[in-house]
Design an enzyme around this catalytic site. Structure first.
Site, PDB file in Angstrom:
ATOM      1  N   HIS A  99      41.211  40.568  43.093  1.00 53.96           N
ATOM      2  CA  HIS A  99      40.794  39.953  41.829  1.00 53.96           C
ATOM      3  C   HIS A  99      40.202  38.586  42.095  1.00 53.96           C
ATOM      4  O   HIS A  99      40.528  37.937  43.092  1.00 53.96           O
ATOM      5  CB  HIS A  99      41.971  39.839  40.845  1.00 53.96           C
ATOM      6  CG  HIS A  99      43.192  39.195  41.417  1.00 53.96           C
ATOM      7  ND1 HIS A  99      44.084  39.862  42.230  1.00 53.96           N
ATOM      8  CD2 HIS A  99      43.668  37.926  41.308  1.00 53.96           C
ATOM      9  CE1 HIS A  99      45.067  39.046  42.582  1.00 53.96           C
ATOM     10  NE2 HIS A  99      44.832  37.870  42.048  1.00 53.96           N
ATOM     11  N   HIS A 101      39.819  34.918  40.239  1.00 53.41           N
ATOM     12  CA  HIS A 101      40.212  34.052  39.121  1.00 53.41           C
ATOM     13  C   HIS A 101      38.990  33.266  38.647  1.00 53.41           C
ATOM     14  O   HIS A 101      38.260  32.687  39.453  1.00 53.41           O
ATOM     15  CB  HIS A 101      41.255  33.023  39.573  1.00 53.41           C
ATOM     16  CG  HIS A 101      42.576  33.591  39.956  1.00 53.41           C
ATOM     17  ND1 HIS A 101      43.650  33.620  39.096  1.00 53.41           N
ATOM     18  CD2 HIS A 101      43.017  34.132  41.116  1.00 53.41           C
ATOM     19  CE1 HIS A 101      44.693  34.163  39.715  1.00 53.41           C
ATOM     20  NE2 HIS A 101      44.340  34.479  40.940  1.00 53.41           N
TER      21      HIS A 101
HETATM   22  P1  AMP Z   1      47.281  35.940  42.552  1.00 51.02           P
HETATM   23  O1  AMP Z   1      48.387  34.943  42.760  1.00 51.02           O
HETATM   24  O2  AMP Z   1      45.942  35.465  43.019  1.00 51.02           O
HETATM   25  O3  AMP Z   1      47.639  37.303  43.099  1.00 51.02           O
HETATM   26  O4  AMP Z   1      47.118  36.052  40.980  1.00 51.02           O
HETATM   27  C1  AMP Z   1      47.782  36.973  40.202  1.00 51.02           C
HETATM   28  C2  AMP Z   1      47.515  36.575  38.766  1.00 51.02           C
HETATM   29  O5  AMP Z   1      47.765  37.693  37.957  1.00 51.02           O
HETATM   30  C3  AMP Z   1      48.398  35.447  38.254  1.00 51.02           C
HETATM   31  O6  AMP Z   1      47.573  34.387  37.779  1.00 51.02           O
HETATM   32  C4  AMP Z   1      49.182  36.090  37.121  1.00 51.02           C
HETATM   33  O7  AMP Z   1      49.380  35.229  36.044  1.00 51.02           O
HETATM   34  C5  AMP Z   1      48.291  37.242  36.737  1.00 51.02           C
HETATM   35  N1  AMP Z   1      48.983  38.391  36.155  1.00 51.02           N
HETATM   36  C6  AMP Z   1      50.067  39.041  36.626  1.00 51.02           C
HETATM   37  N2  AMP Z   1      50.397  40.075  35.825  1.00 51.02           N
HETATM   38  C7  AMP Z   1      49.481  40.073  34.821  1.00 51.02           C
HETATM   39  C8  AMP Z   1      49.276  40.876  33.670  1.00 51.02           C
HETATM   40  N3  AMP Z   1      50.095  41.896  33.382  1.00 51.02           N
HETATM   41  N4  AMP Z   1      48.231  40.585  32.851  1.00 51.02           N
HETATM   42  C9  AMP Z   1      47.411  39.569  33.127  1.00 51.02           C
HETATM   43  N5  AMP Z   1      47.555  38.767  34.205  1.00 51.02           N
HETATM   44  C10 AMP Z   1      48.578  39.007  35.032  1.00 51.02           C
END
Ligand code: AMP
Ligand code: ZN
Length: 134
Positions: A99, A101
């Site tokens: 993903h 951000h």
């Molecule tokens: P990372 O630390 O780069 O893997 O980012 C994961 C991101 O996913 C974090 O910013 C979380 O807040 C977000 N996240 C986790 N679960 C969900 C969800 N169910 N819906 C939307 N965002 C999520």
């Protein structure tokens, strides 16, 4: 991939706030935003990280990031923008489905996204990295 929350979100199996969708990607609002408008670009196909992503799909993901950065900036009037893309636990990745951000930044905003102490490039790092990549 079964049990991958981002596979389920990207493919609409779990409803979520969606800002954009096409055949390959969904852009959703982050559940724990760093700032107002913090979103995530998710490919609908499962790849754990950038190493696993096909190059052409990676290219399209970043073109979409550019487009969404423009749309979000225009809509929200933010003053700057961070793209963050974590790979591996050491790099802060917590969800192991690729993903990107999209993080709008605002003048006077208190929340810091990424920060490190700036120190001059050590000669030995420069030599080693140049040697290993040549
Ligand atoms: P990372 O630390 O780069 O893997 O980012 C994961 C991101 O996913 C974090 O910013 C979380 O807040 C977000 N996240 C986790 N679960 C969900 C969800 N169910 N819906 C939307 N965002 C999520
Ligand atoms: Zn997945």
């Amino acid at each position: 991939m079964a049990d991958c929350i981002f596979c389920m979100l990207a493919n609409g199996e779990i409803p979520t706030a969606t800002l954009y969708e096409d055949g390959e990607f969904r852009v959703i609002m982050d559940a724990n935003p760093a700032t107002k408008g913090h979103c995530l670009i998710l490919p609908k196909a499962h790849y754990a990280n950038i190493y696993e992503m096909p190059e052409d799909l990676t290219g399209r993901a970043f073109v979409l990031a550019k487009r969404m950065a423009g749309r979000l900036t225009e809509a929200l009037g933010c003053d700057g923008f961070n793209l963050v893309q974590n790979n591996g636990e050491e790099a802060g990745q917590t969800v192991f489905h690729f993903h990107i951000h999209l993080i709008p930044r605002y003048k006077g905003g208190e929340r810091i996204v990424a920060n490190w102490t700036q120190t001059p490039l050590p000669e030995e790092w420069k030599d080693e990295v140049l040697a290993k990549l040549s």
